[in-house]
Scaffold this motif. Structure first.
Motif, PDB file in Angstrom:
ATOM      1  N   LEU A 209      45.155 -41.438  12.642  1.00 27.11           N
ATOM      2  CA  LEU A 209      45.026 -42.807  13.348  1.00 27.11           C
ATOM      3  C   LEU A 209      43.192 -42.715  13.783  1.00 27.11           C
ATOM      4  O   LEU A 209      42.838 -43.756  13.583  1.00 27.11           O
ATOM      5  N   LEU A 210      42.845 -41.510  14.218  1.00 26.74           N
ATOM      6  CA  LEU A 210      41.406 -41.411  14.487  1.00 26.74           C
ATOM      7  C   LEU A 210      40.526 -41.716  13.242  1.00 26.74           C
ATOM      8  O   LEU A 210      39.320 -42.260  13.422  1.00 26.74           O
ATOM      9  N   GLU A 211      41.088 -41.240  12.053  1.00 26.72           N
ATOM     10  CA  GLU A 211      40.179 -41.601  10.791  1.00 26.72           C
ATOM     11  C   GLU A 211      40.297 -43.037  10.614  1.00 26.72           C
ATOM     12  O   GLU A 211      39.156 -43.635  10.297  1.00 26.72           O
ATOM     13  N   LYS A 212      41.206 -43.746  10.696  1.00 32.48           N
ATOM     14  CA  LYS A 212      41.352 -45.325  10.406  1.00 32.48           C
ATOM     15  C   LYS A 212      40.461 -45.895  11.624  1.00 32.48           C
ATOM     16  O   LYS A 212      39.733 -46.836  11.123  1.00 32.48           O
ATOM     17  N   ILE A 213      40.320 -45.423  12.999  1.00 29.34           N
ATOM     18  CA  ILE A 213      39.559 -46.077  13.990  1.00 29.34           C
ATOM     19  C   ILE A 213      37.956 -45.829  13.562  1.00 29.34           C
ATOM     20  O   ILE A 213      37.016 -46.861  13.464  1.00 29.34           O
ATOM     21  N   ALA A 214      37.560 -44.617  13.167  1.00 26.27           N
ATOM     22  CA  ALA A 214      36.291 -44.178  12.343  1.00 26.27           C
ATOM     23  C   ALA A 214      35.872 -45.046  11.618  1.00 26.27           C
ATOM     24  O   ALA A 214      34.794 -45.436  11.559  1.00 26.27           O
ATOM     25  N   GLU A 215      36.947 -45.265  10.464  1.00 28.05           N
ATOM     26  CA  GLU A 215      36.591 -46.155   9.275  1.00 28.05           C
ATOM     27  C   GLU A 215      36.250 -47.565   9.706  1.00 28.05           C
ATOM     28  O   GLU A 215      35.290 -48.303   9.126  1.00 28.05           O
ATOM     29  N   GLU A 216      36.999 -48.060  10.916  1.00 27.69           N
ATOM     30  CA  GLU A 216      36.956 -49.340  11.387  1.00 27.69           C
ATOM     31  C   GLU A 216      35.368 -49.598  12.001  1.00 27.69           C
ATOM     32  O   GLU A 216      34.812 -50.474  11.899  1.00 27.69           O
ATOM     33  N   LYS A 217      35.180 -48.565  12.799  1.00 23.12           N
ATOM     34  CA  LYS A 217      33.684 -48.746  13.550  1.00 23.12           C
ATOM     35  C   LYS A 217      32.693 -48.757  12.374  1.00 23.12           C
ATOM     36  O   LYS A 217      31.679 -49.404  12.554  1.00 23.12           O
ATOM     37  N   ALA A 218      32.951 -47.764  11.589  1.00 23.33           N
ATOM     38  CA  ALA A 218      31.746 -47.533  10.539  1.00 23.33           C
ATOM     39  C   ALA A 218      31.608 -49.330   9.656  1.00 23.33           C
ATOM     40  O   ALA A 218      30.348 -49.411   9.566  1.00 23.33           O
ATOM     41  N   GLN A 219      32.761 -49.828   9.657  1.00 25.31           N
ATOM     42  CA  GLN A 219      32.576 -51.188   8.860  1.00 25.31           C
ATOM     43  C   GLN A 219      31.754 -52.053   9.718  1.00 25.31           C
ATOM     44  O   GLN A 219      31.063 -53.136   9.167  1.00 25.31           O
ATOM     45  N   LEU A 220      32.078 -51.968  11.125  1.00 26.54           N
ATOM     46  CA  LEU A 220      31.582 -53.051  11.823  1.00 26.54           C
ATOM     47  C   LEU A 220      30.166 -52.655  12.069  1.00 26.54           C
ATOM     48  O   LEU A 220      29.371 -53.746  12.210  1.00 26.54           O
TER      49      LEU A 220
END
Length: 620
Positions: A382-393
């Motif tokens: 879950l934390l990995e997915k959130i980190a990827e989401e933030k990186a894209q933003l």
């Protein structure tokens, strides 16, 4: 005051009562549950302990004893007693002689007491009179010239408490000023001292049992009453009883005081003209002795009730601790089963219910409230997915890159994580965070469809209150980037020590055109976390301890935390599916706590009504 010899060996003060005495004994024994179970939060200090809980039932019992006493219903009348009319004649003759001998001043005659002025019907042998009729001296003390090296102490209002005299606050007057004190101003044994100034202070009265010659005087906020041929303790009981104390209120239709609610004044003229019932002298002594005996029994009842409440509180704390200390799911289930079987007996006070709520939150954020499911996607993913989401933003320039936080140390991890959980910072669960702004707004809430700025009280109690706002003046342009949106995680960064960093999730369909102030921090949480679970964590005891440690402020009451400190809040994050299960379970158990509290409030209301009914029936 009666000694402990009134108690029987079984330790129950009620069993010590002599049931041959009047109705009062039965009032205590037949209604013991009413007197000892009617409690509420203490609003102010009074006779008894400094407990935060006020034993309302026992307080009403004390008041009832005093009312029965001064109405002639506490002890039987004796036909052989010399009637009060004869006693008053003797007092009048003695006072006339003292005036003739110039030992006291002649008092101004008062009109005859009318039937309407007599508060109640007195027994045969009793008489109504004015307080000045049975007193040789009624006078306020003097404003002293203080000198801490003086020989004479000054009794102030702080010295006169319901529990007795406390000479610790007493200051001293200069020896040089003693020449200005007439002989009668020095306090004597059996003087009554009545506080006469200030809301919450005026009305307290006590009897000075012992005093060495010329060692005490009163200041100008204390009225000295010196009786003659009267048991002064009976007069004290009459003034202490509710019938007089209720009149120490400016709004009372028969008020004894002048001034406003904020500052009342008990004038000497009101003291002198106070109507009082006078029993035969022998009956006065019997009444005083009986009141002392029953008040001692009330003291014992109060002590036993407080000890019982303390023991109950300790038991609840110990049993709830077994839940948070459980080392396995089986251990937890066993402990929970033990507690749940005794809910009605354990959670019988507001404090115990609040303890239960805090324990539920603690269990929730520690992973002990619901079982783990091995098939749940772990929080690490879950934390990995959130980190990827933030990186894209960040790449799309929709949010700014934040300064990375230091790694969480072992000291910051307060417990061992369940399988599938991960330690992270609050920052790791959010896509962005920012503070609002604080323009100079109108003092009133906004009109419909106008722009407004939220006050910090909008997030005070964990419930979003959009009505707590101020309208943006028409001359200022709104800043839509600070408009609160549904799903926003809002935290108050400046508030009282108890409320600072409390958080809410803005619900769906909340009012529009409301902006955050700079005292509110917004975290836009990732949709991959359950906002309600993050709120539980933020408001749990573990997080409150963190905020208490890092909060700053210029006073002990008002505190503030920074956005950086909030970002660093350490969170034990479960899998998303488990977050949903935890929130659902917490909602279920909190509803149970609310039901317990409602039942408790209903029971307390019933107990108070019962106590009132017993008192009313006894006086009737």
């Amino acid at each position: 005051m009666a000694s402990n010899s009134h108690s029987r060996a079984d330790g129950n003060p009620v069993s010590a009562l002599n049931t041959d005495n009047l109705i009062t004994d039965n009032l205590i024994t037949d209604n013991i549950d009413v007197w000892t179970s009617a409690i509420q939060k203490r609003n102010s200090q009074g006779r008894g302990s400094n407990s935060k809980v006020e034993l309302v039932g026992i307080k009403k019992l004390r008041e009832l004893i005093l009312e029965l006493a001064v109405r002639g219903k506490l002890v039987p009348q004796e036909p052989n007693d010399e009637p009060a009319s004869v006693l008053l004649e003797k007092i009048a003759a003695e006072k006339a002689q003292l005036v003739a001998d110039k030992k006291i001043k002649k008092q101004k005659a008062l009109p005859e007491i009318t039937d309407q002025e007599k508060q109640f019907e007195v027994p045969e042998g009793w008489e109504w009179c004015y307080l000045q009729d049975v007193s040789t001296y009624i006078q306020r003390g003097k404003g002293p010239k203080y000198d801490e090296n003086g020989q004479v102490k000054v009794i102030s209002q702080k010295c006169i408490q319901w529990s007795g005299f406390n000479l610790e606050p007493a200051r001293r007057i200069s020896d040089e000023s003693l020449d200005k004190y007439q002989e009668e101003r020095f306090l004597q044994p059996r003087d009554l001292l009545w506080n006469s100034t200030g809301t919450g202070t005026a009305g307290r009265i006590n009897l000075l049992d012992h005093v060495e010659n010329k060692t005490l005087v009163a200041d100008s906020h204390v009225t000295v009453i010196r009786t003659i041929y009267i048991d002064a303790a009976f007069i004290k009981n009459f003034i202490t009883a509710p019938g007089v104390q209720y009149r120490i209120e400016p709004g009372n239709e028969n008020s004894l005081v002048s001034g406003t609610t904020n500052q009342v004044e008990l004038n000497t003229s009101a003291v002198m003209s106070l109507e009082i019932p006078i029993p035969p002298l022998a009956e006065q002594h019997r009444i005083v002795a009986k009141v002392d005996e029953l008040m001692a029994l009330c003291d014992q009842l109060e002590q036993q009730t407080e000890q019982s409440l303390t023991a109950h509180q300790t038991l609840v704390e110990v049993l709830l601790a077994t839940l948070t200390d459980s080392t396995s799911a089986g251990d937890f289930q066993s402990n929970w089963q033990c507690i749940s079987e005794h809910f009605d007996a354990l959670f019988t006070t507001e404090h115990s219910i609040e303890q239960l709520k805090q324990t539920i939150l603690q269990l929730a954020v520690m992973g002990k409230l619901v079982p783990q499911n091995p098939s749940d996607e772990p929080a690490s993913k879950l934390l990995e997915k959130i980190a990827e989401e933030k990186a894209q933003l960040i790449k799309d320039k929709k949010i700014k890159k934040q300064k990375p936080l230091p790694e969480i140390t072992d000291e910051e991890k307060p417990f061992e994580l369940p399988n599938g959980w991960e330690w992270c910072n609050l920052e790791d669960t959010a896509l962005n965070s920012e503070a609002g702004w604080s323009p100079k707004c109108l003092p009133t809430p906004r009109e419909t469809n106008r722009w407004g700025v939220l006050k910090v009280s909008a997030v005070t109690w964990g419930i979003y209150n959009p009505n707590e706002n101020k309208e943006l003046p028409s001359g200022l342009e709104p800043r839509p980037q600070y408009e609160v949106q549904s799903g926003d995680f809002l935290i108050s960064r400046a508030n009282t020590a108890e409320l600072v960093a409390k958080a809410v999730i803005v619900p769906i369909d909340s009012p529009k055109k409301l902006m955050m102030s700079d005292k509110i921090i917004r975290f836009v949480l990732s949709p991959k976390v359950e906002g309600a679970f993050i709120t539980l964590v933020n408001n749990s005891l573990i997080s409150r301890a963190y905020y208490s440690e890092v909060a700053g402020g210029t006073s002990s009451s008002m505190k503030n935390v920074s956005r950086e400190q909030i970002r660093r809040l350490v969170i034990a994050l479960p899998p998303l599916a488990e977050q949903h299960r935890i929130v659902a379970k917490v909602d279920e158990l909190m509803a149970l706590c609310d039901q317990l509290k409602t039942r408790l409030c209903d029971a307390q209301t019933t107990q108070h009504h019962l106590a009132d009914a017993v008192v009313e029936n006894a006086l009737d």
